[in-house]
Scaffold this motif. Structure first.
Motif, PDB file in Angstrom:
ATOM      1  N   LEU A  24      10.127   2.126   2.056  1.00 40.93           N
ATOM      2  CA  LEU A  24       9.558   3.168   1.197  1.00 40.93           C
ATOM      3  C   LEU A  24      10.437   4.402   1.316  1.00 40.93           C
ATOM      4  O   LEU A  24      10.662   4.914   2.410  1.00 40.93           O
ATOM      5  CB  LEU A  24       8.136   3.515   1.658  1.00 40.93           C
ATOM      6  CG  LEU A  24       7.432   4.640   0.897  1.00 40.93           C
ATOM      7  CD1 LEU A  24       7.000   4.168  -0.493  1.00 40.93           C
ATOM      8  CD2 LEU A  24       6.206   5.139   1.677  1.00 40.93           C
ATOM      9  N   VAL A  27      10.433   2.295  -4.035  1.00 38.26           N
ATOM     10  CA  VAL A  27      10.462   1.104  -3.193  1.00 38.26           C
ATOM     11  C   VAL A  27      11.432   0.093  -3.797  1.00 38.26           C
ATOM     12  O   VAL A  27      11.790   0.173  -4.972  1.00 38.26           O
ATOM     13  CB  VAL A  27       9.079   0.427  -3.055  1.00 38.26           C
ATOM     14  CG1 VAL A  27       8.122   1.283  -2.239  1.00 38.26           C
ATOM     15  CG2 VAL A  27       8.492   0.092  -4.423  1.00 38.26           C
ATOM     16  N   TRP A  53       2.358  -0.513   0.424  1.00 37.41           N
ATOM     17  CA  TRP A  53       2.388   0.738   1.164  1.00 37.41           C
ATOM     18  C   TRP A  53       1.155   1.558   0.791  1.00 37.41           C
ATOM     19  O   TRP A  53       0.832   1.717  -0.392  1.00 37.41           O
ATOM     20  CB  TRP A  53       3.629   1.557   0.812  1.00 37.41           C
ATOM     21  CG  TRP A  53       4.851   1.184   1.584  1.00 37.41           C
ATOM     22  CD1 TRP A  53       5.891   0.433   1.157  1.00 37.41           C
ATOM     23  CD2 TRP A  53       5.162   1.568   2.925  1.00 37.41           C
ATOM     24  NE1 TRP A  53       6.828   0.312   2.148  1.00 37.41           N
ATOM     25  CE2 TRP A  53       6.407   1.002   3.242  1.00 37.41           C
ATOM     26  CE3 TRP A  53       4.509   2.336   3.891  1.00 37.41           C
ATOM     27  CZ2 TRP A  53       7.021   1.179   4.486  1.00 37.41           C
ATOM     28  CZ3 TRP A  53       5.113   2.514   5.124  1.00 37.41           C
ATOM     29  CH2 TRP A  53       6.354   1.945   5.416  1.00 37.41           C
TER      30      TRP A  53
END
Lengths: 118, 113
Positions: free
Chosen positions: A76, A66, A34
């Motif tokens: 997320l 996460v 991410w």
């Protein structure tokens, strides 16, 4: 193949709310990550995962959690949203995330989630 | 620490060549990358170069790598309006046994007629 998908595309939150940004890939990639993208700052790594059950912190992990229970999904979570978390969030996956010598598979990026925290 | 720097804007006339420059700090990077981001979209890999190469050509794209100065450039020949986008330079960096990509802030390329 759908590649990397992200939902939602847009989200507006109030300060203190929590939410989960979804990311899924159907390429059987081991490595997922991410990023957040802010103007003039490029992409900064938040968290990454090198396989199911394994996650680690990136450059800017504070305020985010996460988990990686399956190879396909890497959500997320924002625990308590703050205005500083207003950003565009990108999920990415790659087949080769391990030791040096194999990054030509590169990272495939999702279309992004634009998050505004008021 | 790791850092990748790029200029933020470049404006060129259609048909001219564009050169986007980047400097990086991790001398042990194995690969260096150029990504393209069109408006409202994610990043797409444009090209990459292995660190033991000086140059790589791919159609209208030429990547030059000066490893001594840690300088990477992307040249786009015969720039078209469809090349208007943000271009990100990235280096790979080994941390905790795993590769991560370190991105620059991106160069916004504007192509005008």
């Amino acid at each position: 193949n759908a590649g990397v998908t992200q939902t939602p595309k847009f989200q507006v939150l109030k300060t203190g709310q929590s939410m989960t940004l979804q990311c899924a890939q159907d390429m059987n990639h081991e490595y997922m990550s991410w990023y957040r993208q802010d103007p003039g700052m490029g992409l900064r790594l938040i968290h990454y995962s090198v396989g199911a059950g394994i996650t680690d912190q990136g450059e800017v992990p504070n305020g985010y959690n996460v988990s990686r229970s399956t190879t396909e999904d890497f959500p997320l979570r924002l625990l308590s949203a703050a205005p500083s978390q207003t950003s565009v969030y990108f999920c990415a996956s790659t087949r080769a995330g391990g030791a040096r010598g194999g990054h030509t598979d590169t990272q495939y990026f999702g279309p992004g989630t634009r998050l505004t925290v008021l | 620490g790791e850092d990748v720097e790029q200029s933020l804007f470049l404006s060129v006339r259609e048909g001219d060549s564009s050169v986007i420059n980047c400097t990086y700090t991790d001398s042990s990077s194995t690969y260096l990358y150029w990504y393209k981001q069109e408006p409202g979209a994610g990043l797409q890999l444009l090209t990459y170069i292995f660190s033991n190469m000086d140059m790589k050509q791919d159609q209208r794209l030429t990547v030059l790598l000066n490893k001594k100065d840690k300088h990477l450039s992307l040249r786009i020949a015969d720039t078209q309006t469809g090349d208007s986008a943000i271009y990100f330079c990235a280096e790979d960096s080994l941390s905790g046994g795993y590769n991560k990509l370190i991105f620059g802030a991106g160069t916004r390329l504007a192509v005008h007629p």
